[in-house]
Structures are given as C-alpha cells and as structure tokens.
Design an enzyme around this catalytic site. Structure first.
Site, PDB file in Angstrom:
ATOM      1  N   ASP A 191     -46.590  24.101 -12.839  1.00 23.52           N
ATOM      2  CA  ASP A 191     -47.052  25.447 -13.166  1.00 23.52           C
ATOM      3  C   ASP A 191     -48.472  25.582 -12.603  1.00 23.52           C
ATOM      4  O   ASP A 191     -49.423  24.997 -13.136  1.00 23.52           O
ATOM      5  CB  ASP A 191     -47.029  25.610 -14.696  1.00 23.52           C
ATOM      6  CG  ASP A 191     -47.633  26.932 -15.157  1.00 23.52           C
ATOM      7  OD1 ASP A 191     -48.230  27.639 -14.330  1.00 23.52           O
ATOM      8  OD2 ASP A 191     -47.510  27.228 -16.358  1.00 23.52           O
TER       9      ASP A 191
ATOM     10  N   GLN B  64     -52.783  28.572 -13.281  1.00 21.66           N
ATOM     11  CA  GLN B  64     -54.234  28.494 -13.498  1.00 21.66           C
ATOM     12  C   GLN B  64     -54.944  27.630 -12.453  1.00 21.66           C
ATOM     13  O   GLN B  64     -56.165  27.476 -12.536  1.00 21.66           O
ATOM     14  CB  GLN B  64     -54.533  27.943 -14.901  1.00 21.66           C
ATOM     15  CG  GLN B  64     -54.028  28.794 -16.037  1.00 21.66           C
ATOM     16  CD  GLN B  64     -54.724  30.159 -16.127  1.00 21.66           C
ATOM     17  OE1 GLN B  64     -55.780  30.383 -15.557  1.00 21.66           O
ATOM     18  NE2 GLN B  64     -54.100  31.074 -16.841  1.00 21.66           N
TER      19      GLN B  64
ATOM     20  N   HIS C 299     -47.970  26.373 -21.379  1.00 18.30           N
ATOM     21  CA  HIS C 299     -47.811  27.795 -21.696  1.00 18.30           C
ATOM     22  C   HIS C 299     -46.340  28.027 -22.069  1.00 18.30           C
ATOM     23  O   HIS C 299     -45.461  27.334 -21.569  1.00 18.30           O
ATOM     24  CB  HIS C 299     -48.171  28.584 -20.429  1.00 18.30           C
ATOM     25  CG  HIS C 299     -48.219  30.067 -20.598  1.00 18.30           C
ATOM     26  ND1 HIS C 299     -47.097  30.856 -20.630  1.00 18.30           N
ATOM     27  CD2 HIS C 299     -49.268  30.908 -20.708  1.00 18.30           C
ATOM     28  CE1 HIS C 299     -47.451  32.135 -20.753  1.00 18.30           C
ATOM     29  NE2 HIS C 299     -48.765  32.193 -20.810  1.00 18.30           N
TER      30      HIS C 299
ATOM     31  N   CYS D  44     -50.381  32.038 -25.796  1.00 16.86           N
ATOM     32  CA  CYS D  44     -49.025  31.594 -25.411  1.00 16.86           C
ATOM     33  C   CYS D  44     -48.912  30.077 -25.378  1.00 16.86           C
ATOM     34  O   CYS D  44     -48.213  29.511 -24.519  1.00 16.86           O
ATOM     35  CB  CYS D  44     -48.599  32.182 -24.069  1.00 16.86           C
ATOM     36  SG  CYS D  44     -48.546  33.959 -24.043  1.00 16.86           S
TER      37      CYS D  44
ATOM     38  N   LYS E  54     -53.253  36.771 -11.239  1.00 13.26           N
ATOM     39  CA  LYS E  54     -54.351  35.893 -11.676  1.00 13.26           C
ATOM     40  C   LYS E  54     -55.212  35.459 -10.502  1.00 13.26           C
ATOM     41  O   LYS E  54     -56.138  34.666 -10.652  1.00 13.26           O
ATOM     42  CB  LYS E  54     -53.787  34.653 -12.379  1.00 13.26           C
ATOM     43  CG  LYS E  54     -53.065  34.973 -13.687  1.00 13.26           C
ATOM     44  CD  LYS E  54     -52.596  33.697 -14.341  1.00 13.26           C
ATOM     45  CE  LYS E  54     -51.534  33.919 -15.389  1.00 13.26           C
ATOM     46  NZ  LYS E  54     -52.034  34.451 -16.649  1.00 13.26           N
TER      47      LYS E  54
END
Ligand code: PLP
Length: 418
Positions: A210, A213, A133, A376, A236
């Site tokens: 990261d 997700q 991203h 993104c 999220k």
C-alpha cells in the site's frame, strides 16, 4: 501553458512560489491564514493540475480508445501519456504495468479479487500488519471469507515499528499473500519493503504494498521495492480525486482474470462467453476517469519539477522540527518512531484527556486544519489503547512556521479545554 499555470520547476527553497502554486492556500480560515495539515487524507492541488483537468474538459473531452475523430484521439493520447508518466515516475518497466483505478482502495480490491480468488484456498493465510489502513484490511477479510482463508497480523514494537521477528514467525508455506503499508498514515513509520518482500517471496507469497502514503512523499522505485503490486491514490499526490493506480508485475497481471466486466476490457463477446483484452485494458472496464488520469499525469510533472528527493528532504526537516516542538507541549503523547529518518510526515498524538475532536475543532477556529479520529485504522488504535488521535500531516507546501503555529494552537487548546 496558460497564464494560470505555474512553472513546473519550482524550488522548495522558494517556498513563497511553491505556496503560490496552490490557490487554496491563499485563503483565510476563520480570519487566519489557512494552515493545512491534513494532506495524508487528501493533498491540495496546484494550478498546473487544475488547469490540466479544466483544459481537458473545455478543449478535448471525448471518450478514449473508441473514436477515430480528432477529439477522441487527442483524449486517448493524453490518457495514455499519463499512464507513461506514472510508469516512469515509479520506475515501472512498461506502461502496461499501470492500471488506472479509482483509488488505492479499488487497486487493493482488484488484486484481492482478480489474483486472490484464483490462488487462495481454504486454510491459506494472508499476512497483514497491525498498522494497516482499513482499505488494506477489509479487502483481504472479504477474500478470506470467500475462500476460507485466515488473516494473521504482524505486531509492532513500542516505537510503532513492525516487529520483524513476529513477521518471521507468522510467515509459513501456507502464507499466500503478504500485504502491508509502505508508510503508516498514523504512526508515520516507514517500513522496510525490500526486506519484507524478500522474506515473503522466500515462502512463495505474493507481496502487495500500500503506497498511498509513500508514493506522494518520497522517491519510490518499484524495481527496488521488490514487491509484486503497489497501490496508490492520485488525490494524495497533488492530483484529483477519482483516480488511483495499481502497479503490478506484468508477468503476474497478464495471467490474471478480470476484476470488473464490461466495455473496453474485452477482445470478443459472444452470447455465452467473452475473451478479454490485454493488460492494462483488461482491468479498466467501462469509461475511465479520463480527465482525472490526465490531471494525475500533470501532478506527476509537477512533483518531478520539484523533485521527489527534495520533497522527501523538506518533509524530513519538517518532521524533525515538529518532533522537537511537540516534545515541549505538556501532556502530549506522540505515537510512532522518535527518529525522524524512520518516519514520514504524519504525526498522530493525544493531549491529556482532551477529546481529539475537540482539539481539532479549537484548532480549526485558529485556521489550522488537522484530522481527528481513528484515521481508518481501528485495529491500530486498539493496540495504542486510544479510541482516537489528532493527526497533523504535512506535505511539500508546509513550513516550520506553520508547525510553530500548531504548537501555539495546542497551548490555546489547553487554556480553553485543559
Ligand atoms: N492506505 C493508506 C495508508 C491510506 O492512508 C489511505 C487513505 O487515507 C488509503 C489506503 C485509502 O486511500 P483511498 O481512500 O484513496 O482509497
């Protein structure tokens, strides 16, 4: 608990009860029941989280870590409780390893400035992957510009998985940072974090993951990941916007210089110099997003009540169903691994030559919310050789029926636009 609250422990087998917990899902969109398939961008919130934020605002709003009066002590207690809940949720050794940021983006930037500026020298290398991203690219580009470093990118195989041979070739003793996503927001690919972290550590690099997700969708335990930092966003994972998390290993965090300067992060200030507070306050300058952090704690309670294992398995079933059903749609190209167990619940695709924005607009008319664009991830879309994709992304409140309606919706798109 007020009457608006949902019991925290809701079973996914009782999907009607799960969906009732989310007020937004009760509405119609363009005369159809809303089918929300954009949770990878931002998930919906249950009553429990909405109530926690409203309760803070209406009953005990005050600034934290400052007052000696009841309201401030109550707010401070709830804010620090939220930190403990998040720490426990990801298996952190101590709550001080949890820094509240605004979002994943700020968490990554914090590491890039506070660790990167001190340790990255001209000619050093920062290793990323082609599925990142932008928030896990641009922060490192800015660091590379400041320090004269160079960015390298691990490539992908035809199935959208990281090519670990390319990782090995690119990892050198000049690699100072390896930063990569746990789960791709486009391909759905779940990356082998522990394997990559071990290889990165073998050359002495810092490992930044990261988790935007992954943390919302599967059990994540930082002790098992083997990373040095993990970044994720409250919005999220059923929490509010405005709050995110940086988890970092305490021994690293405690040696780092501040990222932002101001109130709350100091120990002593004189006219020329200051000394800084201990971790985590050192990295939480100014008034934080108090109610949002408390509500993130409530989101963690909600997710724990359902169980991260149960959420992961539910989404795996949805992915399997989606893979089967999308395979029946003519002219549909799906990106990312074909095997459900290698991927999470974000499914990006194109449909012949129909523009993704047109697909999303026609689906919207049928009450189906999906995202269209580059999500993104422009370098990834260049690799896929498409300017944009449609992305359907699922969460604990989605059902196989909704995926069938998506497939029917795509047939309608082809009739109208194909
Ligand atoms: N990383 C990944 C993989 C994402 O999917 C996102 C958001 O979509 C981000 C980072 C950035 O999250 P935020 O906008 O909350 O900072």
């Amino acid at each position: 608990m007020s009457s608006g609250d949902t019991p925290i422990s809701t079973r996914l087998s009782d999907m009607a009860a799960v969906r009732e917990a989310f007020p937004i899902l009760q509405q119609q969109m363009h005369g159809q029941p809303l089918i929300f398939l954009d949770s990878a961008a931002s998930s919906q919130r249950p009553h429990h989280v909405i109530h926690a934020l409203a309760d803070y605002m209406s009953r005990y709003h005050a600034n934290v870590h400052r007052g000696v009066y009841w309201l401030s002590e109550e707010a401070t207690y709830a804010y620090e409780q939220a930190r403990e809940k998040v720490a426990h949720f990801i298996g952190a050794r101590r709550p001080e390893e949890i820094i509240f940021t605004r979002n994943t983006t700020e968490a990554i930037n914090l590491v890039a400035y506070a660790w990167g500026d001190a340790h990255v020298q001209a000619g050093d290398r920062i290793l990323l992957t082609l599925m990142e991203h932008h928030s896990n690219i641009v922060a490192w580009q800015l660091l590379a510009e400041r320090r004269g470093a160079v960015l390298d990118y691990v490539t992908l195989d035809a199935d959208g998985r990281l090519d670990l041979d390319s990782l090995d070739q690119l990892l050198t003793e000049r690699t100072r940072i390896v930063a990569f996503t746990h789960q791709s927001n486009v391909l759905g690919t779940i990356n082998p974090v522990a394997t990559i972290a071990a290889r990165a550590h073998a050359v002495g690099a810092l490992v930044v993951v990261d988790g935007a997700q992954s943390v919302p969708h599967m059990p994540v335990n930082v002790a098992e990941l083997g990373a040095d930092f993990l970044a994720f966003s409250g919005h999220k994972m059923c929490g509010p916007t405005g709050v995110g998390v940086l988890w970092g290993r305490y021994d690293i965090l405690s040696t780092m210089h501040p990222f932002l300067g101001g109130g709350s992060m100091i120990s002593y200030v004189d006219e020329q110099r200051s000394t800084y507070a201990d971790v985590p306050q050192r990295f939480e300058a100014g008034t934080p997003a108090i109610g949002e952090a408390i509500a993130l704690g409530a989101a963690v309670d909600f997710l724990n009540g359902i169980g991260m294992d149960a959420i992961y398995h539910h989404e795996q079933e949805l992915v399997q169903h989606a893979l089967q059903q999308l395979a029946t749609v003519p002219n549909l190209t799906l990106y990312g691994p074909r095997a459900a167990e290698q991927r999470g619940a974000a499914l990006a695709f194109t449909l012949g030559n129909i523009h993704p924005h047109d697909i999303a607009a026609v689906l919207d008319q049928q009450g189906i919310a999906v995202r269209a664009g580059h999500h993104c991830t422009q370098p990834l879309h260049r690799l896929l050789d498409v300017p944009a994709t449609v992305r359907a992304s699922m969460y604990l409140y989605n059902t196989a029926d909704e995926l069938d309606r998506l497939v029917a919706g795509l047939a309608h798109v082809q009739r109208v636009l194909g």
